[in-house]
Scaffold this active site. Sequence first.
Site, short mmCIF file in Angstrom:
data_model
loop_
_atom_site.label_atom_id
_atom_site.label_comp_id
_atom_site.label_asym_id
_atom_site.label_seq_id
_atom_site.Cartn_x
_atom_site.Cartn_y
_atom_site.Cartn_z
N GLU A 60 44.37 41.10 45.71
CA GLU A 60 43.79 41.83 46.51
C GLU A 60 42.48 42.02 46.20
O GLU A 60 41.31 41.81 47.03
CB GLU A 60 44.36 43.00 46.91
CG GLU A 60 45.43 42.97 47.72
CD GLU A 60 46.37 42.71 46.60
OE1 GLU A 60 47.99 42.64 46.97
OE2 GLU A 60 46.51 43.03 45.67
N PRO A 272 52.56 33.01 34.25
CA PRO A 272 53.14 34.12 34.86
C PRO A 272 52.29 35.03 35.67
O PRO A 272 51.23 35.26 35.35
CB PRO A 272 53.79 34.64 33.65
CG PRO A 272 53.90 33.68 32.48
CD PRO A 272 52.43 32.92 32.80
N ARG A 273 52.92 35.62 36.63
CA ARG A 273 52.18 36.45 37.48
C ARG A 273 51.76 37.81 36.87
O ARG A 273 50.78 38.34 37.04
CB ARG A 273 53.07 36.88 38.86
CG ARG A 273 52.47 37.75 39.64
CD ARG A 273 51.12 37.29 40.44
NE ARG A 273 50.60 38.12 41.38
CZ ARG A 273 49.42 37.67 42.21
NH1 ARG A 273 49.08 36.55 42.26
NH2 ARG A 273 49.21 38.56 43.35
N MET A 312 43.96 37.01 31.69
CA MET A 312 43.52 37.50 33.08
C MET A 312 42.29 36.88 33.60
O MET A 312 41.27 36.80 33.16
CB MET A 312 43.31 38.90 33.19
CG MET A 312 44.66 39.85 32.67
SD MET A 312 46.15 39.16 33.65
CE MET A 312 45.68 40.11 35.13
N GLY A 313 42.32 36.77 35.01
CA GLY A 313 41.12 36.11 35.69
C GLY A 313 40.61 34.80 35.66
O GLY A 313 39.52 34.35 36.13
N GLU A 314 41.69 33.89 35.25
CA GLU A 314 41.20 32.62 35.01
C GLU A 314 42.16 31.50 35.78
O GLU A 314 42.21 30.39 35.49
CB GLU A 314 41.47 32.25 33.26
CG GLU A 314 40.37 32.63 32.56
CD GLU A 314 40.14 31.95 31.01
OE1 GLU A 314 39.14 31.61 30.76
OE2 GLU A 314 41.26 31.82 30.53
N ASN A 338 49.07 32.69 46.98
CA ASN A 338 47.87 32.22 47.66
C ASN A 338 47.64 30.74 47.55
O ASN A 338 47.37 30.19 46.44
CB ASN A 338 46.80 32.98 46.97
CG ASN A 338 45.53 32.67 47.83
OD1 ASN A 338 45.82 31.83 48.86
ND2 ASN A 338 44.44 32.98 47.40
N GLU A 341 43.44 28.88 46.92
CA GLU A 341 42.86 28.56 45.83
C GLU A 341 43.01 27.17 45.16
O GLU A 341 42.05 26.55 45.04
CB GLU A 341 43.17 29.79 44.70
CG GLU A 341 42.56 31.17 44.76
CD GLU A 341 42.68 32.06 43.75
OE1 GLU A 341 43.60 31.57 43.06
OE2 GLU A 341 42.24 33.17 43.77
#
Length: 423
Positions: A60, A272-273, A312-314, A338, A341
């Site tokens: 989000e 992995p999420r 994270m964030g990649e 999603n 992307e």
Amino acid sequence: MRLMYTVIFYSLLPVILLRLLWRSFAAPAYARRWAERFGIFSPLQTDKKVVWLHTVSVGEFLAALPLIKQLQSDERLLLVITTTTPTGSERVRTTLGDSVFHVYAPYDVPDAINRFLSRIKPSLYLVMETELWPNTLAACAKRAIPSLLINGRLSERSARGYARFSGLTAPMLGNLSTALIQNSVDANRFVALGLPAEKAVVTGNIKFDLSLTDDLRQRAGALKQQLSSNGRRLILIAASTHQGEDEIILDAFTHLRARAGETQSTVLILVPRHPERFERVGQLCSARGFQVMRRSEGHWSDSADILLGNTMGELLLMFGASDIAFVGGSLVPNGGHNFIEPAAWGLPLLSGEHLFNFAEVAQLMSEAGALVTVGSAAQLAQAFQVLLENADERERRGSAALRVARENRGALAKTCEHISKFL
């Protein structure tokens, strides 16, 4: 009805705290900053108009980032951004630093909400997608703080759940000032649950307004060169996977690699999420006999089979380094994730069949010929194989995905226009 909800909440508070404690064992960050969840933190000091934006977690927040940048361009405003998860909190701090005021969102009980509102004194409350809470919206209404649902969505499954508590849901939705909703189907579901029809506005999905910067494109290109051994190997990505999916994906990858000549022709990026699963999934890959490199290690060996996305964030960067994308949360009944992307990078799309959280986008991608859904490891292996063996098919389906992504832009401008009416 709100009083009953509050009584129920407090009766369950020991269970909630035990659950938070349990999650802290799996993800130690949950054990930190508990006081913020009860609205206890140093009051915000500012002369600017405060806009409170709530984004539950990483997904989000990233979806809201273009909106955040637009709001930050107005020097009259200061943004307070709340999250629920530690991963969301980390992403806010890493991306925006001190340019926003960030704390965890308070629990939806009157005393926590009132402490929170007294400490930040917002002029406007924005909440992303589906994170609606009755006491929060009631408290905002009582203080004459306009509240807007942004990029609202409501699956048929979620609508059925809300309908079971119609006595609570209708008053809650009535406290919204405006609901900016992704599509007309979801808007009708909100109205059926009690949202006044005049408050429902269809704006489209702001996730389509994704921007790929030149810097991101350059870094993705460099990573792709490295992983592909300078173009000699094709790269598959399995993104945002949940428990129970990784085994299916690895079975499919094993089928691919067992075919003659496939051993060194493909690389799998497995992401992995949830970060608490990173190490477990890495061990699972190794147990299957694959050589695994971790993204956090910062280097790559041409002999490796799998890159574990344990940072994270990649994820957007990793999509840009890939040739074919599988989007997770869909082989298990989680509702999917999603597609926009990977579509923005022009990748052909694969997923499982559980897509109720992203039904509209999935339908758009399927109708355009960009998305194929599968229900088993054998079907996934076959779907991968078709794309690996046919460059024209990869190009056709990837172009279709990109076309859908481009044709559905514009929601961000509409959203900003409606927000400006309350500022």
